[in-house]
Scaffold this motif. Structure first.
Motif, PDB file in Angstrom:
ATOM      1  N   SER A  33      40.903  39.486  32.707  1.00  0.00           N
ATOM      2  CA  SER A  33      41.782  38.365  32.345  1.00  0.00           C
ATOM      3  C   SER A  33      42.615  38.513  31.154  1.00  0.00           C
ATOM      4  O   SER A  33      43.639  38.558  30.936  1.00  0.00           O
ATOM      5  N   GLY A 100      36.584  37.556  30.808  1.00  0.00           N
ATOM      6  CA  GLY A 100      36.887  37.274  32.646  1.00  0.00           C
ATOM      7  C   GLY A 100      37.018  38.425  33.189  1.00  0.00           C
ATOM      8  O   GLY A 100      37.815  38.790  34.095  1.00  0.00           O
ATOM      9  N   TRP A 102      35.985  40.832  36.159  1.00  0.00           N
ATOM     10  CA  TRP A 102      35.504  40.667  37.560  1.00  0.00           C
ATOM     11  C   TRP A 102      35.113  42.002  38.040  1.00  0.00           C
ATOM     12  O   TRP A 102      36.077  43.028  38.103  1.00  0.00           O
ATOM     13  N   ARG A 109      32.534  36.132  36.839  1.00  0.00           N
ATOM     14  CA  ARG A 109      33.144  36.815  35.567  1.00  0.00           C
ATOM     15  C   ARG A 109      32.254  37.044  34.440  1.00  0.00           C
ATOM     16  O   ARG A 109      31.435  36.003  34.319  1.00  0.00           O
TER      17      ARG A 109
END
Length: 123
Positions: A33, A100, A102, A109
């Protein structure tokens, strides 16, 4: 478990430039993110330097605005920090952070921190 690896720190004279890099390793990363750079000088708290979202939105500490540029390569999950017009007060250990994250095989996350890279600025 994935990790972040920083590089590019070193010794530079005041007014000089350095470029830091932060790469992921150890896991297959699907997306991140936000990536950011933080720094911590001796006797001081860790502070935010700059962040960049996956859409390219950036945020800078007031102390580095106009001098530092953060960038990222989403395809490589790598972040960069171009530091120009360095000042002695910029000297610190610089840490990369991925927020975040992944990773392949993960159901949630995670946040990653790098080990840090030393930046020294001589006056």
């Amino acid at each position: 478990q994935g990790q972040l690896v920083e590089s590019g720190g070193g010794l530079v004279q005041a007014g000089g430039s350095l470029r830091l890099s932060c790469a992921t390793s150890g896991s297959i990363i699907i997306s991140i993110s936000t990536m950011g750079w933080y720094r911590q000088a001796p006797g001081k708290q860790r502070e935010l330097v700059a962040t960049i979202t996956d859409e390219g939105n950036t945020n800078y500490a007031d102390s580095v605005k106009g001098r530092f540029i953060i960038a990222r390569d989403n395809a490589k999950n790598t972040a960069y920090l171009q530091m120009n017009s360095l000042k002695p007060e910029d000297a610190a250990v610089y840490y990369c952070r991925a927020i975040g994250v992944w990773a392949l095989g993960s159901s949630t996350r995670a946040d990653y921190w790098g080990q840090g890279t030393q930046v020294t600025v001589s006056s």
